[in-house]
Design an enzyme around this catalytic site. Structure first.
Site, mmCIF file in Angstrom:
data_model
loop_
_atom_site.group_PDB
_atom_site.id
_atom_site.type_symbol
_atom_site.label_atom_id
_atom_site.label_comp_id
_atom_site.label_asym_id
_atom_site.label_seq_id
_atom_site.Cartn_x
_atom_site.Cartn_y
_atom_site.Cartn_z
ATOM 1 N N HIS A 93 13.263 -0.229 -8.023
ATOM 2 C CA HIS A 93 13.184 1.086 -7.330
ATOM 3 C C HIS A 93 13.350 1.983 -8.684
ATOM 4 O O HIS A 93 12.722 3.182 -8.576
ATOM 5 C CB HIS A 93 14.510 1.167 -6.626
ATOM 6 C CG HIS A 93 14.135 0.579 -5.230
ATOM 7 N ND1 HIS A 93 14.989 -0.210 -4.507
ATOM 8 C CD2 HIS A 93 12.963 0.377 -4.336
ATOM 9 C CE1 HIS A 93 14.428 -0.832 -3.465
ATOM 10 N NE2 HIS A 93 13.094 -0.215 -3.476
ATOM 11 N N GLU A 107 -9.500 -6.682 5.292
ATOM 12 C CA GLU A 107 -8.500 -7.170 3.970
ATOM 13 C C GLU A 107 -8.566 -8.631 4.011
ATOM 14 O O GLU A 107 -8.012 -9.410 3.604
ATOM 15 C CB GLU A 107 -7.114 -6.362 4.151
ATOM 16 C CG GLU A 107 -6.707 -5.897 5.198
ATOM 17 C CD GLU A 107 -5.502 -5.179 4.980
ATOM 18 O OE1 GLU A 107 -5.071 -4.646 4.015
ATOM 19 O OE2 GLU A 107 -4.958 -4.934 6.250
ATOM 20 N N ASP A 134 -4.971 -6.679 -0.344
ATOM 21 C CA ASP A 134 -4.860 -8.063 0.594
ATOM 22 C C ASP A 134 -6.286 -8.680 0.470
ATOM 23 O O ASP A 134 -6.092 -10.079 0.617
ATOM 24 C CB ASP A 134 -4.446 -7.727 1.984
ATOM 25 C CG ASP A 134 -2.956 -7.423 2.128
ATOM 26 O OD1 ASP A 134 -2.332 -8.340 1.652
ATOM 27 O OD2 ASP A 134 -2.607 -6.521 2.825
ATOM 28 N N CYS A 192 -9.309 1.596 0.111
ATOM 29 C CA CYS A 192 -7.678 2.382 0.096
ATOM 30 C C CYS A 192 -6.799 1.278 -0.831
ATOM 31 O O CYS A 192 -5.534 1.800 -0.561
ATOM 32 C CB CYS A 192 -7.166 2.586 1.473
ATOM 33 S SG CYS A 192 -7.117 1.102 2.427
#
Ligand code: PEP
Ligand code: MG
Length: 573
Positions: free
Chosen positions: A195, A436, A460, A507
């Protein structure tokens, strides 16, 4: 003496400044026995420190809602708050204070170590990595207990920036850098998907991590160069190196400001082909950044982030507000909202069912169809928001047309429920599907017949075509967007959309990679959706491209069978 150290580059750019060494609070924790009469006050001290950190985290969470802190923060804040609520941590530490008459910081660190051991035994790499979050949150509490919660230096009088040198930093620390003259940071531990790295990138702070014992070889105030692109730290550079890096830094900044000038230009190729550059967002405040770079709309709103890091699902009103906020922010520009895509690496709180192969399991549309009540709630919220702008609904991970049919039945049901409640919505809200899964890319007729648009999720599509788990480091080197099989599926999808007269976008990460822009233009792609930070660089590539020339070259390239030959051909485009 000047020397260079190599680590992992996690946030691009060059920083030049003076080192500020941050102590490692967990190493400073001593163990002592407290008098019986002090036990109660020690317990209170522990809970006050926990409360102070909770308040700090809640403040941060609120800041993400107003756009004052990057939205990436939201995910870890929820997680860190959850650890502070975990009885295995704070309650158990309290028990240690009472039973062993231990000091609070030592008791807390003992419990942390137990939790870390448990995390280490987990097989799932994403969950295993969360042990870093436990350590970070405990370190934060220990710092409050030890009386030095902040470690940010005051601004320097000489105007030079500060480079933070730490064992590890929590994302909370990183956000705090915004208000100080922190030019960059380097740490002993960490990785590109942590993170802290994500927050650093969203704030454009150059950073290098995984430098092992960097704190032991650098002195406070020493001059440092952090090359966040190459993953190199130069300690005490000589004047010649310093000059070279000052020049590179200036060049990079010039490059960035030149890119800013492209903001108002319409994306079109040299031969006049109009292109749409859209933004991918995860939470409503991200739409502000998308608007800031003049994105043509939102091409992918990953709604699962509204559902993650919390105990209960957001209800219809909460979701409606979130979708309407984005639609209103984009003021008439299209907003494509993807319905919940959970499962695999994006897990909901309290998910009880563990699957052996989550990426092939109850994910995305499969999950939604198995939870029709939850799905209907989301569909109603989306329909309600469609009244306020140009909203489109996108269905993730379709493999067969029956999934579309079932979704459309649910959508009709949601519409009927809203009509009954006399709530307005767009009766003709467009519905599209993500391509995907290879099965979808190979049977496009069944999709184009039922849907108003398609969006290719290359992340994916690559994973499922090449059988490479996108989260598995051991096979990461085999993950190849330029594999001929992947390119043929993408090309086929773009062509099928053109034949059927429906728009097709990409995308996945490939759309935001400037090195793939010319290839995708040559394949016929005219709608790109990516992280807002990538839009201007991709626009620059589009403005330099000649679509006719690229179409001819890409036709030849698509006949190649060898991945290496494809890569060479793409480089030459
Ligand atoms: C993709 O798979 O390319 C995609 C855009 O979806 P996600 O990365 O959210 O799975
Ligand atoms: Mg996907």
């Amino acid at each position: 003496m000047s020397f260079a150290v190599h680590g992992l580059a996690v946030s691009q750019g060059i920083a030049i400044g003076h080192a500020h060494l941050v102590s490692h609070a967990l190493l400073e924790v001593a163990h002592f026995t407290i008098a019986p009469r002090h036990v109660e006050s020690e317990v209170t001290r522990l809970h006050s420190a926990v409360a102070a950190v909770k308040a700090e985290l809640t403040g941060l969470k609120n800041a993400t809602l107003t756009g004052a802190a990057p939205s990436e923060v939201d995910a870890f804040v929820g997680l860190h708050l959850m650890f502070l609520e975990d009885p295995m941590l704070v309650d158990a530490a309290e028990q240690l204070i009472r039973t062993r008459r231990a000091n609070a910081e030592w008791a807390l660190v003992q419990q942390m170590e137990q939790l870390v051991d448990q995390f280490e035994a987990i097989e799932d790499p994403y969950l295993r990595e969360r042990k870093a979050d436990v350590v970070q949150i405990v370190e934060r509490v220990v710092k409050v207990l030890l009386g030095h919660p902040g470690h940010l230096p005051p601004k320097r009088k000489d105007g030079l920036g500060t480079i933070i040198v730490a064992h590890d930093l929590s994302p909370t620390d990183t956000i705090g850098f915004k208000d100080h003259a922190v030019a960059g940071f380097i740490t002993d531990v960490g990785g590109p998907t942590g993170h802290t790295a994500i927050v650093a990138r969203s704030m454009s702070i150059p950073a290098v991590v995984a430098l092992r014992h960097i704190r032991h070889v650098i002195k406070d105030d020493e001059m440092l160069i952090v090359d966040g692109t190459r993953g190199v730290v130069i300690v005490d550079p000589d004047e010649r190196v310093l000059e070279e890096y000052r020049l590179r830094k200036a060049e990079l900044e010039l490059e960035r400001s030149k890119l800013k000038r492209l903001k108002s230009m319409r994306p079109a190729t040299l031969d006049g082909e109009e292109v749409q550059l859209l933004a991918n967002i995860e939470l409503p405040p991200d739409a502000v950044q998308a608007k800031g770079v003049e994105a043509d709309g939102i091409g992918l709103f990953r709604t699962e982030f509204l559902f993650m890091s919390r105990d209960t699902w957001p209800d219809e009103d909460e979701q409606f507000e979130a979708y309407r906020t984005v639609v209103k922010t984009m003021a008439g520009r299209p907003v494509t909202v993807r319905t919940l895509d959970v499962g695999a690496d994006k897990e909901l709180e309290g998910a009880t069912q563990r699957e052996d192969n989550p990426a092939l399991g109850l994910r995305a549309i499969r999950y939604c169809l198995a939870e029709p009540k939850m799905y209907l709630t989301q569909l109603r919220a989306l329909l309600r928001a469609s009244h306020y702008g140009k909203l489109k609904i996108l269905i993730p991970m379709l493999a067969s047309s029956t999934e579309i049919d079932q979704t459309l039945v649910l959508l009709e049901k949601a519409k009927a429920q809203l009509r009954e409640r006399k709530i307005k919505f767009d009766e003709h809200v467009p519905v599209g599907g993500m391509i995907e899964v290879p099965a979808a890319a190979l049977c496009l007729g069944a999709f184009t017949k039922r849907l108003q648009f398609l969006s290719i999720g290359t992340n994916d599509l690559i994973q499922y075509t090449l059988a490479i788990d996108r989260g598995n480091e051991a096979v990461a080197h085999l993950y190849n967007p330029l594999h001929p099989a992947v390119l043929r599926l993408i090309h086929q999808t773009i062509q099928a959309g053109a034949k059927a007269g429906i728009p097709v976008s990409v995308c996945g990460e490939m759309a935001g990679d400037p090195d793939c822009a010319r290839l995708l233009i040559g394949m016929g792609l005219r709608h790109f959706s990516m992280h807002p930070a990538q839009i201007l660089e991709v626009k620059q590539e589009i403005l330099r491209a000649d679509s006719l020339d690229l179409t001819a070259k890409v036709q030849r390239l698509l006949k190649l069978e060898e991945p290496d030959k494809v890569r060479e051909a793409v480089e030459k485009l």
